[in-house]
Scaffold this active site. Structure first.
Site, PDB file in Angstrom:
ATOM      1  N   ASP A 244      -3.538   2.637  -5.630  1.00 16.87           N
ATOM      2  CA  ASP A 244      -2.329   2.691  -4.812  1.00 16.87           C
ATOM      3  C   ASP A 244      -2.101   1.456  -3.942  1.00 16.87           C
ATOM      4  O   ASP A 244      -1.315   1.517  -2.997  1.00 16.87           O
ATOM      5  CB  ASP A 244      -2.346   3.939  -3.930  1.00 16.87           C
ATOM      6  N   GLU A 245      -2.752   0.333  -4.232  1.00 10.71           N
ATOM      7  CA  GLU A 245      -2.520  -0.858  -3.426  1.00 10.71           C
ATOM      8  C   GLU A 245      -2.762  -2.118  -4.243  1.00 10.71           C
ATOM      9  O   GLU A 245      -3.532  -2.113  -5.212  1.00 10.71           O
ATOM     10  CB  GLU A 245      -3.398  -0.875  -2.171  1.00 10.71           C
TER      11      GLU A 245
ATOM     12  N   ASP B 233       0.847  -1.187   0.000  1.00 10.48           N
ATOM     13  CA  ASP B 233       0.000   0.000   0.000  1.00 10.48           C
ATOM     14  C   ASP B 233       0.887   1.242   0.000  1.00 10.48           C
ATOM     15  O   ASP B 233       1.756   1.388   0.871  1.00 10.48           O
ATOM     16  CB  ASP B 233      -0.897  -0.021   1.243  1.00 10.48           C
TER      17      ASP B 233
END
Length: 418
Positions: A121-122, A27
């Site tokens: 974003d992860e 993350d």
């Protein structure tokens, strides 16, 4: 964006026991804010609020410096500024975020082909098959963190565990810029003392319902009679929570991510109480949703709306459709029907329409009578015209002049050290 401010983080040292692990959850740390700092190093160390400075927008993300003042995502920017007056407001740049995200995912895919991107974003990574190339799961985590920092210029946090659920919890506990390894044999030890709200998919309402019954920790979930959990959160969530509380999570890393819903929403420049305008906007959003469904070859089995009032109170309503559809007019009409069923008539600042229960358009058999055949042909013609002349050049007459008020579119040996 995560809601933590980085306090109380726990991390594992390099070389920590990673026996029985193989799933990583990676993350990015305050991703939007980190990209802003990467592009403008003079912002480093400052409290940053990512959002439009017009006072009616909400916070898209915030740096950890701002979070320590209580700034959170989805909070009105005006409220965030009151909490942290010295914060710098940085307008979001989603084109830039998507470009950096693509770079990050390329790093992941250069290490293992088993990458499941959860959001911009992860991602989850299954690294059990790359030991000979890159080492143990813990060593791969160290490698990824170093490469993301050196090759891209931002930091990330990594959870290493035997299951997806525990890996995600571990990455959250290690933020920002940390790594936490939970060896398989110590999964229960890791889970038991954590609050139920740390479980993936357990929201504030469920946390409150459980707390009223004295169920506050994951240990409490594991040891509670099933009927007590069912009374608190319903049978489906109760069963899933007890499985996760025991460390049971059979889900594998899925390399092909299938959209579970498709939606659009709009925020008005001024609060709207004109029902004609609001219904027209829902119809327009229904058309946009239908166009995306057709472009991806999907149909909706249900339609949901989101209405945010002037006081930021937000409600949602959902209705199943008699037959799955990709027809925007049908989706918009269902959205209007849901809206008309809402008693509250306060001024509205945001409306949204979402298609749910998606399936492939070819998934159902042909029917003898197709009530939407004419609408389907019309909208197909509109799709062709937009593709030829541009998306903004062709629209229904009912939408003309209706969008002028729009503003645009997370004692025993410790697992790590604090």
């Amino acid at each position: 964006m995560g809601r933590g401010d980085g306090s109380g983080r726990i991390v594992s040292p390099e070389g920590a026991d990673d026996a029985g692990t193989g799933i990583l959850h990676v993350d990015m740390d305050a991703f939007y804010a980190s990209v802003a700092v990467m592009d403008d190093p003079s912002l480093r160390g400052l409290p940053l609020i990512i959002g439009a400075p017009d006072g009616r927008s909400v916070v898209s993300s915030a740096s950890y410096e701002a979070r320590r003042y209580g700034v959170r995502s989805a909070m009105p920017v005006s409220q965030a500024v009151r909490l942290c007056p010295q914060a710098r407001i940085v307008p979001p740049d989603f084109t830039r975020y998507r470009a950096v995200s693509a770079q990050v995912m390329a790093v992941f895919e250069s290490v293992t082909p088993l990458v499941e991107q959860l959001s911009i974003d992860e991602a989850f990574l299954d690294v059990r098959g790359v030991r000979r190339l890159w080492g143990s799961p813990g060593e791969v985590a160290v490698l990824l963190r170093r490469r993301v920092r050196d090759e891209i210029g931002i930091s990330c946090s990594v959870g290493v565990a035997a299951t997806k659920h525990v890996a995600k919890m571990a990455s959250t506990a290690s933020k920002p810029d940390g790594m936490l390894i939970v060896p398989a044999a110590r999964t229960q030890e890791f889970l038991d003392p954590r609050p139920v709200g740390a479980m993936w998919g357990v929201g504030p309402k469920a946390v409150d319902a459980l707390a009223r019954r004295g169920i506050r920790l994951i240990r409490d979930v594991r040891m509670s009679p099933p009927e007590s959990l069912v009374r608190a959160v319903g049978p489906a969530l109760a069963q899933r929570m007890q499985q996760l509380a025991r460390g049971e999570d059979p889900r594998s890393v899925e390399t092909e991510r299938i959209e579970k819903s498709i939606g659009h929403e709009e925020t008005f420049e001024v609060d709207i109480d004109d029902l004609v305008v609001l219904r027209s906007e829902l119809l327009r959003l229904g058309d946009r949703v239908g166009a995306r469904l057709r472009a991806t070859g999907r149909q909706a089995g249900a339609v949901a709306i989101k209405i945010r009032f002037a006081d930021f109170a937000t409600i949602t309503r959902t209705a199943s459709l008699p037959e799955p559809t990709e027809v925007g007019q049908r989706i918009g009409e269902t959205a209007v029907s849901l809206f008309d069923g809402i008693d509250r008539r306060d001024p509205v600042r945001l409306v949204g329409v979402r298609a749910e229960k998606l399936r492939d358009s070819a998934g159902g058999g042909a029917t003898l009578w197709d009530d939407d055949e004419g609408l389907r042909r019309l909208e197909g013609t509109l799709d062709e015209a937009r593709a030829r002349f541009g998306a903004g050049t062709i629209t229904r007459a009912r939408h003309v002049g209706r969008s002028g008020g729009l503003a645009g579119a997370d004692q025993p040996r410790p697992f790590g050290r604090e």
